[in-house]
Every structure is written in structure tokens, then in C-alpha cells.
Enzyme design. Sequence first.
Site, PDB file in Angstrom:
ATOM      1  N   GLN A 109       2.741   9.698   1.417  1.00 13.30           N
ATOM      2  CA  GLN A 109       3.985   9.568   1.232  1.00 13.30           C
ATOM      3  C   GLN A 109       5.332   9.895   0.072  1.00 13.30           C
ATOM      4  OE1 GLN A 109       2.135   4.986   2.335  1.00 13.30           O
ATOM      5  NE2 GLN A 109       4.066   5.398   3.609  1.00 13.30           N
ATOM      6  N   CYS A 168       5.543  -0.048   7.345  1.00 18.52           N
ATOM      7  CA  CYS A 168       5.442   1.171   6.817  1.00 18.52           C
ATOM      8  C   CYS A 168       6.608   1.149   5.970  1.00 18.52           C
ATOM      9  CB  CYS A 168       4.516   2.078   7.715  1.00 18.52           C
ATOM     10  SG  CYS A 168       4.273   3.484   6.873  1.00 18.52           S
ATOM     11  N   LEU A 169       6.098   2.006   4.091  1.00 21.31           N
ATOM     12  CA  LEU A 169       7.997   1.927   3.468  1.00 21.31           C
ATOM     13  C   LEU A 169       8.082   3.322   4.235  1.00 21.31           C
ATOM     14  CD1 LEU A 169       5.765   1.631   0.411  1.00 21.31           C
ATOM     15  CD2 LEU A 169       7.447   0.114   1.315  1.00 21.31           C
ATOM     16  N   HIS A 190      -3.045   8.203   6.712  1.00 26.12           N
ATOM     17  CA  HIS A 190      -1.250   8.754   5.603  1.00 26.12           C
ATOM     18  C   HIS A 190      -1.907  10.582   5.444  1.00 26.12           C
ATOM     19  CE1 HIS A 190       2.028   6.415   6.148  1.00 26.12           C
ATOM     20  NE2 HIS A 190       1.118   5.075   5.751  1.00 26.12           N
ATOM     21  N   GLY A 247       1.143  -0.961   0.027  1.00 31.07           N
ATOM     22  CA  GLY A 247       0.011   0.396  -0.256  1.00 31.07           C
ATOM     23  C   GLY A 247       0.832   1.173  -0.096  1.00 31.07           C
ATOM     24  N   HIS A 307      -5.037   1.785   7.275  1.00 28.43           N
ATOM     25  CA  HIS A 307      -3.093   2.875   7.377  1.00 28.43           C
ATOM     26  C   HIS A 307      -3.729   3.125   6.593  1.00 28.43           C
ATOM     27  CE1 HIS A 307       1.074   1.710   8.098  1.00 28.43           C
ATOM     28  NE2 HIS A 307       1.377   2.794   6.858  1.00 28.43           N
ATOM     29  N   GLU A 308      -3.145   2.992   5.018  1.00 36.99           N
ATOM     30  CA  GLU A 308      -3.336   4.578   4.316  1.00 36.99           C
ATOM     31  C   GLU A 308      -4.219   5.882   4.246  1.00 36.99           C
ATOM     32  OE1 GLU A 308      -0.441   4.000   2.762  1.00 36.99           O
ATOM     33  OE2 GLU A 308      -0.822   1.613   2.751  1.00 36.99           O
TER      34      GLU A 308
HETATM   35 NI    NI Z   1       2.138   3.537   5.856  1.00 39.08          NI
END
Ligand code: NI
Length: 166
Positions: free
Chosen positions: A51, A91-92, A137, A46, A133-134
Site C-alpha cells: 500500500q 481499507c486505507l 495486499h 493494518g 486482509h493484509e
Molecule cells: Ni487494506
Amino acid sequence: MAILEILNYPDPRLHTVAKPIKEVDASIRRLIDDMAQTMYAAPGIGLAATQVNQHIQLLIIDTSEEKNQLQVFINPKIIEKDGEREFEEGCLSVPGVYETVTRAAHIKVEALDKNGQTFSLEAEGLLAVCIQHEMDHLLGKVFVEYLSPLKRNRIKNKMLKLRRAM
Ligand code: NI
């Protein structure tokens, strides 16, 4: 297509609140393509526009094994949710950190797709976790903010050390 730079926690730009997208045009679709390439290369399941330092309400997800089922959510809204479920998240933007977070077990989300068409989707399991989660962000929230201040600070220091080492 291009691989975009992913912001790393605790970059303050990750706390920007994303604005709704007024029109799903060619520039948005180009960004979707670049975000997809960035997410698959990472690799991740995701990615939110936040991000990659684009503060608009766009996120992409692909939880499939084969990495061939890209889902695009533009201006997403959760219209129903119930239950609770714990899941170990990563998370990236916080590489190498995996922590358990409690979220709604089942959600119904409404959004626009990459053609600007409204759709709604019911999700549970990994997909439900990923969407929530996304969407966080887009609100400027990183998952480590669900953890205790002690744990969060430890992660913050680890990330800063990692950055200095690069
Ligand atoms: Ni994330």
C-alpha cells in the site's frame, strides 16, 4: 520517521505481488517505523508494504484500543485455518468503503518479527481478519475483489471521481 503516501484503489500498483524479504536489516526497520507512523496517522489498524508502494512481504497491524501494540509480520504464511466468519472490512487504500467479506474464522500464521526471529501466532476475530486482509495486499489483492463485479465497478467509479475532485 515519515508519513508515506498510501496508494488508492484502483491504482494498478496495488496488484503487484510482493517478494519475500531476504534480510531484516536497518532499511526494513526504518520502513516499519514509517509504515507505523503512516498507519497511526491515517488512522488505520493494518497496513501492508504494498500500500506504500514497497513490494516486499511486510505488514503491520495494531488492533489495540490504545494503539500501543504494534505487530510486525515479515514473510507471513498461514499454516492452519478453519471456520468461516463474515466481517465488515475497510481499507486505507479504499477510503470510505466498508463491505462484508467472508474469511477463515481462525488462523495460525508463521512469520518473522522485526528482529528477523521466527514466531507463530494463533488468531481469531478482528486480528485474524486483519492478518488475512493484509496478506491479500501482499498477493496484489484488494478486498473489493471479493465483491460482485457490479459492486466493485461502482466502488471503482466512486474512487476515480474522488481522485478527480482532489
Ligand atoms: Ni487494506
